[in-house]
Write a protein that holds these residues in place. Sequence first.
Motif, short mmCIF file in Angstrom:
data_model
loop_
_atom_site.label_atom_id
_atom_site.label_comp_id
_atom_site.label_asym_id
_atom_site.label_seq_id
_atom_site.Cartn_x
_atom_site.Cartn_y
_atom_site.Cartn_z
N THR A 58 6.47 -5.57 7.53
CA THR A 58 5.66 -6.12 6.86
C THR A 58 6.39 -6.36 5.94
O THR A 58 7.43 -7.02 5.29
N TYR A 59 5.20 -6.75 4.51
CA TYR A 59 5.18 -6.96 3.48
C TYR A 59 4.56 -6.31 2.47
O TYR A 59 3.56 -5.65 2.30
N TYR A 60 5.76 -5.97 1.18
CA TYR A 60 5.59 -5.26 -0.02
C TYR A 60 5.18 -6.18 -0.86
O TYR A 60 6.76 -6.71 -1.48
N ALA A 61 4.16 -5.63 -2.21
CA ALA A 61 4.62 -5.78 -3.50
C ALA A 61 5.43 -4.36 -3.84
O ALA A 61 5.65 -3.78 -3.48
N ASP A 62 6.49 -5.79 -4.48
CA ASP A 62 7.47 -4.89 -6.03
C ASP A 62 6.53 -3.44 -6.36
O ASP A 62 7.22 -2.41 -6.11
N SER A 63 5.79 -3.57 -6.97
CA SER A 63 5.14 -2.20 -7.14
C SER A 63 5.22 -1.18 -6.74
O SER A 63 5.12 -0.02 -7.37
N VAL A 64 4.51 -1.84 -5.26
CA VAL A 64 4.30 -0.27 -4.63
C VAL A 64 5.96 -0.20 -2.79
O VAL A 64 5.45 1.31 -2.50
N LYS A 65 6.54 -1.05 -3.01
CA LYS A 65 7.36 -1.16 -2.30
C LYS A 65 8.26 0.83 -2.71
O LYS A 65 8.57 0.87 -4.15
N GLY A 66 8.15 1.19 -0.85
CA GLY A 66 9.21 2.55 -1.17
C GLY A 66 7.92 3.64 -1.01
O GLY A 66 8.11 5.45 -1.43
N ARG A 67 6.60 3.85 -1.85
CA ARG A 67 5.99 4.65 -2.18
C ARG A 67 4.56 4.07 -1.20
O ARG A 67 4.08 5.64 -0.75
N PHE A 68 3.84 3.27 -0.56
CA PHE A 68 2.90 2.85 0.09
C PHE A 68 4.12 2.28 1.15
O PHE A 68 4.91 1.83 1.61
N THR A 69 3.11 2.87 2.42
CA THR A 69 3.16 2.51 3.44
C THR A 69 1.86 1.27 4.62
O THR A 69 0.77 2.06 4.45
#
Length: 125
Positions: A58-69
């Motif tokens: 999976t890949y995440y934008a820094d702004s949502v990392k840890g909050r979105f899955t």
Amino acid sequence: QVQLVESGGGLVQAGGSLRLSCLASGRTMSSYVMGWFRQPLGKEREFVAAISRGGDTTYYADSVKGRFTISRDNAKNTVYLQMNSVNPEDAAVYYCAASVSYSRDYSARTLYDYWGQGTQVSLSS
């Protein structure tokens, strides 16, 4: 070719949770890297998250990392975006997208070949 339909958007309180779904039809979804993007009102569309074909990366934008899955169920041809601890900056139209490309970085819009129509996420006061 694949058709994408998002659902699950709506009104959410700050600090609350919401789960978006994207149903793919046509060619089997396991052929694609799947991504979520969002476009706040008056701003450009931005990357949120992506998931590999098998779901193991999976890949995440820094702004949502840890909050979105982001997750996917290839048997159901559905990809999900679980949004937790939502804040006002998360208000946007959320788009599901599918990519046939192989890349080290799936944050670029240009990598995606198919897009859904979007679903609105709004924050309630």
